[in-house]
Design a protein around this motif. Structure first.
Motif, PDB file in Angstrom:
ATOM      1  N   ARG A 192       0.717  -1.102  -0.039  1.00 33.23           N
ATOM      2  CA  ARG A 192      -0.096  -0.013   0.006  1.00 33.23           C
ATOM      3  C   ARG A 192       0.847   1.289   0.187  1.00 33.23           C
ATOM      4  O   ARG A 192       2.150   1.273   0.450  1.00 33.23           O
ATOM      5  N   ARG A 193       0.727   2.179  -0.642  1.00 29.92           N
ATOM      6  CA  ARG A 193       1.190   3.439  -0.716  1.00 29.92           C
ATOM      7  C   ARG A 193       0.865   4.537   0.187  1.00 29.92           C
ATOM      8  O   ARG A 193      -0.382   4.706   0.474  1.00 29.92           O
ATOM      9  N   ASN A 194       1.675   4.972   1.184  1.00 26.76           N
ATOM     10  CA  ASN A 194       1.383   5.924   2.372  1.00 26.76           C
ATOM     11  C   ASN A 194       1.355   7.409   1.812  1.00 26.76           C
ATOM     12  O   ASN A 194       2.139   7.555   1.005  1.00 26.76           O
ATOM     13  N   ARG A 203       6.151   2.887   1.576  1.00 25.06           N
ATOM     14  CA  ARG A 203       5.283   1.746   1.135  1.00 25.06           C
ATOM     15  C   ARG A 203       5.093   0.797   2.471  1.00 25.06           C
ATOM     16  O   ARG A 203       6.059   0.814   2.980  1.00 25.06           O
ATOM     17  N   THR A 204       4.049   0.039   2.659  1.00 25.99           N
ATOM     18  CA  THR A 204       3.679  -0.772   3.550  1.00 25.99           C
ATOM     19  C   THR A 204       3.476  -2.081   2.918  1.00 25.99           C
ATOM     20  O   THR A 204       2.674  -2.153   2.030  1.00 25.99           O
ATOM     21  N   ALA A 254      -5.671   4.632   6.801  1.00 29.43           N
ATOM     22  CA  ALA A 254      -4.712   5.660   7.601  1.00 29.43           C
ATOM     23  C   ALA A 254      -5.514   6.876   7.865  1.00 29.43           C
ATOM     24  O   ALA A 254      -5.807   7.422   6.843  1.00 29.43           O
ATOM     25  N   GLU A 266      -8.456   8.952   5.749  1.00 28.60           N
ATOM     26  CA  GLU A 266      -8.288   8.909   4.075  1.00 28.60           C
ATOM     27  C   GLU A 266      -9.596   8.190   3.399  1.00 28.60           C
ATOM     28  O   GLU A 266     -10.161   7.442   3.809  1.00 28.60           O
ATOM     29  N   THR A 322      -7.058   4.264  -0.652  1.00 24.19           N
ATOM     30  CA  THR A 322      -5.896   3.701  -0.526  1.00 24.19           C
ATOM     31  C   THR A 322      -5.359   3.268  -1.931  1.00 24.19           C
ATOM     32  O   THR A 322      -6.040   2.547  -2.596  1.00 24.19           O
TER      33      THR A 322
END
Length: 835
Positions: free
Chosen positions: A634-636, A641-642, A660, A663, A666
């Motif tokens: 996933r892009r933060n 990235r996670t 997050a 938001e 995601t």
């Protein structure tokens, strides 16, 4: 032989199926409690109509974004299986072909071991029949097996009357086994009538339609679609006759002709149709091997054999034109592991050819019986390579010297590129390129690297260094190789037997990490087939800092040769030598990046809460390049990235996607990773969130540590897995004098309440509920703990504790573990709720 122990195994199978524990379907067993499954009298009554229990209804979850599981059926239900309509089928496919293996007798670690003779079949239960996740899970507590070099076939063990008789292996096990050159079989289990077995199920299994066997057609289809190699058939249901036995043989011949698919037959049913264990290949059961045409590919002989039985079995096999090593003398290690009594000389006589092969029932005892991860690894080493943790030195007073004493190592390191990060397929974090991209427990054997062939062989004239797999740091995955100890003489660490040709552009790459900048005192060591026991070394020089650093070595001077061994040599002196190796690679030319995947889509999503989802993803595979696996992220908001997981497949289940903040969407990314570990551009898609974020359990799935654990299956992760219904092992348990459980919430969180679910919440007696405990908090490891909750005299199954505070770290400390003098603390869930 009188089957004194038969009821126990099958009874345990029924009981564990209903308790959601690993299935215990099997040939024979020891006495246990009576089964909790279908009534034996009803199951065996002639008037009882044959029935097929309904499979658990997972339809809604599967159609959305729920957890996919390995497939299981009864004979009638498998006829309805279609991969195009089964929503889990796409997630159960292995994309790793079976790799060729080699074994050089001159390079065997142990002089007693023999190559090219007896083989090993390992019958392993990784989880309940109905509860084997398709692609791993967010729990490091798993049987992550790392001794593939001694195994030839793995049977994915399971099956029960109440869940399903036919169990296909999940994708992760197939991927890991095939990467190591090991075949994988599913299981077909027909239990005794006293424990739910119905002879009608066997008749349904062999029912013909014209000249075809429809169930056999499905067995072939399942194996080919999922990418595994065959089936283990265990027929123990009484009431058959010679005609039924003949049909079973005909079905196996029919399926083998349609294949390729293999069969291993278990020594229970005889040619007359009766269930009469022979403990040998005899004239009563030899037609299940050959009649005279080839029927099955191998036979598992029941556990009661003697030396004479095995010699006569060998002779009879030869008279049938069959290899005696297609017979597997069974040993049952489920209860006692390496303390099991085995007549080793009957199977593997010292200094003589192996009489038969060996069939091992339930080697995962090393995991099930352990007190924690370190103990599991110690026990697994003792089981496979002996008491000295050195396959070249199996001297011990124990009769169990380890499989390495008898079986020479095989290697699947037979083609380039070869890359290992010493990733064992589970851990407490995940690193990519040395960067932490995930914190928290996980298991996924699909990304397990080929483990070292020799665990561990160290040659030194002085003090021997200690090699180990280290779970505290990694370059790729959740672990790395570590060498520690006093360095006072040259140490040569043999790692891999190999068969890798060297060309003019072949490179050897090593990634290392030292506690301080300075000389590594380490050399890469390579032996070639023209002198396989003599190493050529390549100095790795000094490090410039304390991070991961790569050394790329040119092997062009050795073009035309073939690598026979890969290792390391430490030279010099150091009172406390310590170095990590994060990657070892042999490849040609530049590191290639594959093409990017395309068409990334969300097949379904399930809202676990307003701030958490699970997802089913799919994409179109990269059109060019050799892909090892796909990484999912996933892009933060800050651009980082996670890591969400990985698979060699073109579909992946994400068990946990956290929102997050507030938001509204995601971004999900999938990138291809080549077999040389080059990375593609990412395919992307978005997942939408609706509504306002609500209160959530911030402890769910977070990294947890504890003072100890009662068993390997009762670690601290079980207290934050969101479940209390998984049976008596779905808890954290400890017997330590100082009893504590800590959870890292990842960042400081505003908390409004704690919830503790005690023993009775998981179905245990109220007397085991925690009596006295405190909950402490802090926002950083440098701070002192602050007590937020104090409880004395509790008797409830679940307790709720309102608070108003902010903390990152939360700790449950137990001073009164039960209502009695029982010393074990039992916590099914420890929850920390807040915004």
């Amino acid at each position: 032989m009188r089957r004194r122990v038969l009821p126990a195994l099958c009874g345990a199978l029924i009981a564990t199926a209903l308790a959601v524990q690993p299935a215990l379907a099997g040939p024979t067993a020891r006495p246990t409690d009576s089964p909790a499954g279908p009534s034996p009298s009803a199951a065996s009554s002639p008037s009882a109509a044959p029935s097929t229990p309904a499979a658990p209804d997972r339809g809604a979850a599967r159609a959305a974004g729920g957890q996919p599981y390995a497939s299981y059926w009864h004979p009638n239900t498998i006829l309805n299986w279609n991969p195009a309509t089964d929503p889990d089928a796409r997630f159960n496919r292995s994309r790793v072909p079976l790799r060729p293996r080699a074994s050089d007798p001159a390079l065997r670690a142990n002089p007693n071991a023999r190559a090219g003779e007896g083989r090993v079949a390992s019958l392993v239960s990784f989880g309940p029949t109905s509860g084997n996740p398709s692609q791993g899970s967010l729990d490091a507590d798993y049987y992550a097996f790392t001794y593939w070099q001694y195994v030839d076939t793995l049977v994915f063990w399971g099956g029960s009357a109440s869940e399903g008789l036919i169990l296909a292996p999940n994708a992760t096990v197939i991927d890991a086994a095939h990467r190591n050159g090991v075949k994988v079989y599913g299981t077909v289990f027909f239990p005794p009538t006293a424990y739910g077995g119905q002879i009608q199920w066997v008749r349904d299994f062999v029912r013909k339609s014209g000249s075809t066997y429809p169930v056999a057609d499905k067995l072939v289809q399942v194996a080919q679609h999922y990418g595994f190699d065959g089936w283990f058939v265990n027929q123990e249901t009484a009431g058959g006759d010679a005609a039924l036995a003949t049909e079973l043989r005909s079905l196996m011949k029919y399926a083998r002709a349609k294949g390729p698919v293999e069969f291993m037959w278990y020594d229970a049913m005889t040619e007359s149709g009766s269930v009469t264990w022979q403990d040998a290949l005899t004239t009563e059961n030899d037609a299940f091997l050959s009649d005279p045409a080839r029927v099955s590919d191998s036979m598992f002989l029941d556990f009661g054999w003697s030396a004479g039985d095995l010699r006569s079995s060998r002779d009879l096999a030869r008279s049938l034109g069959r290899d005696e090593h297609e017979l597997y003398a069974g040993i049952d290690t489920e209860a006692n592991g390496y303390n099991t009594g085995v007549s080793w000389d009957a199977v593997f006589p010292a200094g003589q050819p192996h009489v038969t092969s060996l069939g091992i029932y339930r080697p995962e005892w090393t995991w099930k019986s352990s007190s924690g991860p370190a103990d599991f690894r110690t026990r697994d080493s003792r089981y496979w390579v002996g008491a000295n943790a050195d396959p070249s030195n199996t001297a011990t007073s124990s009769p169990w010297k380890g499989l390495a004493h008898h079986i020479a190592e095989s290697t699947a390191v037979t083609a380039k590129p070869f890359v290992t990060g010493f990733n064992t397929g589970h851990g407490d974090f995940y690193n990519v390129g040395g960067t932490r991209v995930r914190t928290g427990g996980w298991n996924n054997l699909s990304v397990q690297d080929v483990p070292p062939t020799y665990q561990w062989v160290v040659d030194s004239a002085g003090t021997r260094l200690t090699p180990s797999i280290d779970y505290g740091d990694a370059y790729e995955g959740g672990s790395s190789l570590r060498l520690t100890g006093k360095l006072d003489a040259a140490n040569t660490v043999r790692l891999y037997q190999a068969k890798l040709p060297v060309t003019a552009d072949t490179k050897l790459s090593v990634v290392v990490k030292t506690p301080a900048a300075g000389p590594t005192r380490l050399k890469a060591a390579v032996a070639f087939t023209d002198a396989p026991d003599r190493f050529t070394t390549f100095d790795l020089g000094a490090t410039a800092g304390t991070g991961w650093e790569r050394r790329t070595l040119d092997l062009s001077a050795h073009a035309g040769k073939t690598i026979a061994q890969l290792g390391l040599r430490a030279e010099g002196s150091a009172a406390s030598y310590d170095i990590r190796v994060g990657q070892l690679a042999v490849y040609d030319g530049a590191v290639d990046a594959p093409a990017a995947p395309s068409g990334l889509q969300v097949l379904g999503a399930t809202d676990v809460s307003a701030s958490r989802k699970s997802l089913r993803l799919a994409w179109t595979a990269a059109r060019s390049g050799q892909v090892h696996h796909y990484d999912v992220y996933r892009r933060n908001a800050d651009g980082s990235r996670t890591y969400l997981g990985a698979t060699p497949n073109d579909a992946y289940f994400v068990p946990r996607l956290d929102r997050a903040g507030a938001e509204t969407s995601t971004t999900i990314e999938v990138e291809a990773v080549s077999t040389e570990y080059g990375r593609s551009a990412a395919a992307t898609t978005t997942v939408a969130w609706s509504g306002e974020p609500g209160e959530e359990n911030h402890a769910l799935g977070r990294p947890a540590t504890a003072s100890g654990q009662c068993a390997a299956s009762e670690g601290p992760a079980k207290a934050v897995n969101g479940s209390v219904t998984g049976g008596n092992s779905d808890k954290w348990c400890t017997l330590t004098a100082d009893r504590w459980l800590e959870v890292d919430l990842g960042e400081a969180r505003s908390l409004s309440r704690f919830v503790v679910r005690h023993a009775q919440a998981g179905g245990e007696p109220a007397a085991f509920n925690t009596r006295d405990f405190t909950i402490q908090v802090r926002s950083a490891v440098s701070e002192e703990w602050r007590t937020a909750v104090t409880v004395t005299g509790n008797t409830a199954a679940a307790t709720t504790h309102p608070v108003s505070l902010s903390a990152r770290h939360v700790r449950l400390s137990i001073t009164g573990p039960t209502q009695t003098t029982d010393p074990a603390a039992r916590i099914y869930e420890f929850e920390a709720w807040g915004d």
